[in-house]
Scaffold this active site. Structure first.
Site, PDB file in Angstrom:
ATOM      1  N   ARG A   1     -62.779  58.173   6.337  1.00  0.00           N
ATOM      2  CA  ARG A   1     -63.990  57.546   6.878  1.00  0.00           C
ATOM      3  C   ARG A   1     -64.833  58.582   7.630  1.00  0.00           C
ATOM      4  O   ARG A   1     -66.058  58.515   7.626  1.00  0.00           O
ATOM      5  CB  ARG A   1     -63.605  56.386   7.808  1.00  0.00           C
ATOM      6  CG  ARG A   1     -64.797  55.570   8.246  1.00  0.00           C
ATOM      7  CD  ARG A   1     -64.381  54.316   8.980  1.00  0.00           C
ATOM      8  NE  ARG A   1     -63.921  54.598  10.322  1.00  0.00           N
ATOM      9  CZ  ARG A   1     -63.408  53.680  11.146  1.00  0.00           C
ATOM     10  NH1 ARG A   1     -63.285  52.435  10.744  1.00  0.00           N
ATOM     11  NH2 ARG A   1     -63.025  53.992  12.353  1.00  0.00           N
TER      12      ARG A   1
ATOM     13  N   ARG B   1     -68.520  59.114  11.827  1.00  0.00           N
ATOM     14  CA  ARG B   1     -68.399  58.491  13.146  1.00  0.00           C
ATOM     15  C   ARG B   1     -67.848  59.486  14.150  1.00  0.00           C
ATOM     16  O   ARG B   1     -66.883  60.193  13.856  1.00  0.00           O
ATOM     17  CB  ARG B   1     -67.472  57.272  13.044  1.00  0.00           C
ATOM     18  CG  ARG B   1     -68.165  55.970  13.324  1.00  0.00           C
ATOM     19  CD  ARG B   1     -67.237  54.815  13.146  1.00  0.00           C
ATOM     20  NE  ARG B   1     -66.302  54.676  14.247  1.00  0.00           N
ATOM     21  CZ  ARG B   1     -65.576  53.585  14.450  1.00  0.00           C
ATOM     22  NH1 ARG B   1     -65.684  52.562  13.629  1.00  0.00           N
ATOM     23  NH2 ARG B   1     -64.749  53.521  15.460  1.00  0.00           N
TER      24      ARG B   1
ATOM     25  N   ARG C   1     -56.596  57.045  19.804  1.00  0.00           N
ATOM     26  CA  ARG C   1     -56.888  55.627  19.528  1.00  0.00           C
ATOM     27  C   ARG C   1     -55.628  54.897  19.061  1.00  0.00           C
ATOM     28  O   ARG C   1     -55.417  53.734  19.412  1.00  0.00           O
ATOM     29  CB  ARG C   1     -58.020  55.516  18.497  1.00  0.00           C
ATOM     30  CG  ARG C   1     -59.365  55.847  19.140  1.00  0.00           C
ATOM     31  CD  ARG C   1     -60.391  56.298  18.131  1.00  0.00           C
ATOM     32  NE  ARG C   1     -60.785  55.266  17.220  1.00  0.00           N
ATOM     33  CZ  ARG C   1     -61.210  55.496  15.975  1.00  0.00           C
ATOM     34  NH1 ARG C   1     -61.251  56.734  15.487  1.00  0.00           N
ATOM     35  NH2 ARG C   1     -61.576  54.500  15.221  1.00  0.00           N
TER      36      ARG C   1
ATOM     37  N   LYS D   1     -60.325  46.233   9.415  1.00  0.00           N
ATOM     38  CA  LYS D   1     -60.920  45.053  10.060  1.00  0.00           C
ATOM     39  C   LYS D   1     -62.398  44.895   9.696  1.00  0.00           C
ATOM     40  O   LYS D   1     -62.835  43.805   9.356  1.00  0.00           O
ATOM     41  CB  LYS D   1     -60.786  45.141  11.592  1.00  0.00           C
ATOM     42  CG  LYS D   1     -59.353  45.120  12.090  1.00  0.00           C
ATOM     43  CD  LYS D   1     -59.283  44.961  13.610  1.00  0.00           C
ATOM     44  CE  LYS D   1     -59.924  46.103  14.376  1.00  0.00           C
ATOM     45  NZ  LYS D   1     -59.241  47.403  14.204  1.00  0.00           N
TER      46      LYS D   1
ATOM     47  N   ARG E   1     -58.772  43.672  23.239  1.00  0.00           N
ATOM     48  CA  ARG E   1     -57.987  44.871  22.968  1.00  0.00           C
ATOM     49  C   ARG E   1     -56.979  45.163  24.072  1.00  0.00           C
ATOM     50  O   ARG E   1     -56.265  46.162  23.979  1.00  0.00           O
ATOM     51  CB  ARG E   1     -58.936  46.053  22.878  1.00  0.00           C
ATOM     52  CG  ARG E   1     -59.097  46.586  21.446  1.00  0.00           C
ATOM     53  CD  ARG E   1     -60.074  47.693  21.579  1.00  0.00           C
ATOM     54  NE  ARG E   1     -60.119  48.664  20.553  1.00  0.00           N
ATOM     55  CZ  ARG E   1     -61.016  48.674  19.574  1.00  0.00           C
ATOM     56  NH1 ARG E   1     -61.825  47.657  19.402  1.00  0.00           N
ATOM     57  NH2 ARG E   1     -61.082  49.695  18.757  1.00  0.00           N
TER      58      ARG E   1
HETATM   59  P1  AMP Z   1     -63.995  49.991  16.957  1.00  0.00           P
HETATM   60  O1  AMP Z   1     -65.245  50.106  16.166  1.00  0.00           O
HETATM   61  O2  AMP Z   1     -63.507  48.591  17.102  1.00  0.00           O
HETATM   62  O3  AMP Z   1     -62.912  50.932  16.482  1.00  0.00           O
HETATM   63  O4  AMP Z   1     -64.359  50.453  18.456  1.00  0.00           O
HETATM   64  C1  AMP Z   1     -64.827  51.776  18.716  1.00  0.00           C
HETATM   65  C2  AMP Z   1     -64.672  52.108  20.193  1.00  0.00           C
HETATM   66  O5  AMP Z   1     -65.442  51.178  20.988  1.00  0.00           O
HETATM   67  C3  AMP Z   1     -63.259  51.990  20.761  1.00  0.00           C
HETATM   68  O6  AMP Z   1     -62.485  53.153  20.512  1.00  0.00           O
HETATM   69  C4  AMP Z   1     -63.542  51.792  22.244  1.00  0.00           C
HETATM   70  O7  AMP Z   1     -63.927  52.995  22.876  1.00  0.00           O
HETATM   71  C5  AMP Z   1     -64.770  50.878  22.210  1.00  0.00           C
HETATM   72  N1  AMP Z   1     -64.373  49.453  22.176  1.00  0.00           N
HETATM   73  C6  AMP Z   1     -64.620  48.552  21.170  1.00  0.00           C
HETATM   74  N2  AMP Z   1     -64.117  47.340  21.470  1.00  0.00           N
HETATM   75  C7  AMP Z   1     -63.543  47.466  22.693  1.00  0.00           C
HETATM   76  C8  AMP Z   1     -62.827  46.577  23.544  1.00  0.00           C
HETATM   77  N3  AMP Z   1     -62.598  45.293  23.182  1.00  0.00           N
HETATM   78  N4  AMP Z   1     -62.362  47.059  24.721  1.00  0.00           N
HETATM   79  C9  AMP Z   1     -62.573  48.332  25.094  1.00  0.00           C
HETATM   80  N5  AMP Z   1     -63.211  49.232  24.340  1.00  0.00           N
HETATM   81  C10 AMP Z   1     -63.705  48.820  23.149  1.00  0.00           C
END
Ligand code: AMP
Length: 195
Positions: free
Chosen positions: A127, A133, A144, A13, A88
């Site tokens: 990654r 990260r 996740r 993404k 999400r």
């Molecule tokens: P991402 O970079 O999109 O993989 O997001 C990393 C982390 O941020 C996720 O594993 C969640 O802990 C938190 N996070 C990001 N977007 C959301 C969302 N829309 N709702 C809840 N937690 C989020």
């Protein structure tokens, strides 16, 4: 042009969002990036979400909905944005729909990236080595992916039943440029050709 870029962790993404936002001159609204920024700066919000993110769990719906609402009210978002990592959960999607309705807008397109689970794990582990990260380790990756299947995948079905919203999936298990061209075809068909 209100588009949700949808897909499991590691589906590409973030990478595809860079291509799309450049080509269509759209702001890239990534909730994960926004939260990581807050955590790095050590703001009260960042300190609240950092331990949740480190475990691979989702931060509370009401918190992330507030973050998105204030972002969508910024002037650069008035012609649309590319949402990455939000919504999400189905409650987040319903809050987004209500928020957009109040603004006289709606989600036009949900573009989802399909990638098989074994490839996702390989990509996330790669990654981890490149970017370091905090949430890219095997245990957190599994959490996740489980959270994605349980809480996030139902968002696709939610939008499949929303009038005025198209849901289109592309095969994301291909080189970056190939996926980018598939994504471009879908977006052009929806916005450019329809205009
Ligand atoms: P991402 O970079 O999109 O993989 O997001 C990393 C982390 O941020 C996720 O594993 C969640 O802990 C938190 N996070 C990001 N977007 C959301 C969302 N829309 N709702 C809840 N937690 C989020």
């Amino acid at each position: 042009m209100m588009t949700i870029l949808f897909g499991p962790p590691g589906s590409g993404k973030g990478t595809q969002a860079e291509y799309i936002t450049k080509r269509y001159a759209l702001p890239h609204v990534s909730t994960g990036e926004m939260l990581r920024d807050e955590a790095e700066k050590g703001t009260p919000l960042g300190n609240e979400v950092a331990p949740i993110m480190a475990e691979g769990r989702l931060v509370p719906d009401d918190l992330i909905v507030r973050v998105i609402e204030s972002r969508l009210r910024e002037p650069d978002a008035s012609h649309g944005v590319l949402l990455d990592g939000f919504p999400r959960t189905v409650p987040q999607a319903k809050s987004l729909d209500a928020m957009l309705r109040r603004m006289g807008r709606r989600v036009d397109l949900v573009l989802c990236l399909d990638v098989p689970e074994d490839k996702l794990i390989q990509r996330l582990l790669a990654r981890a080595e490149q970017q370091g990260r905090a949430d890219d380790n095997l245990e957190t990756i599994q959490t996740r992916l489980d959270v994605y299947k349980r809480d996030t995948l139902p968002v696709l079905d939610h939008y499949r039943t929303q009038p005025g919203t198209a849901v289109e999936c592309v095969d994301g298990d291909a080189p970056i440029e190939v996926v980018a061209s598939r994504a471009r075809d879908v977006i052009d068909r929806h916005y450019v050709d329809a205009a």
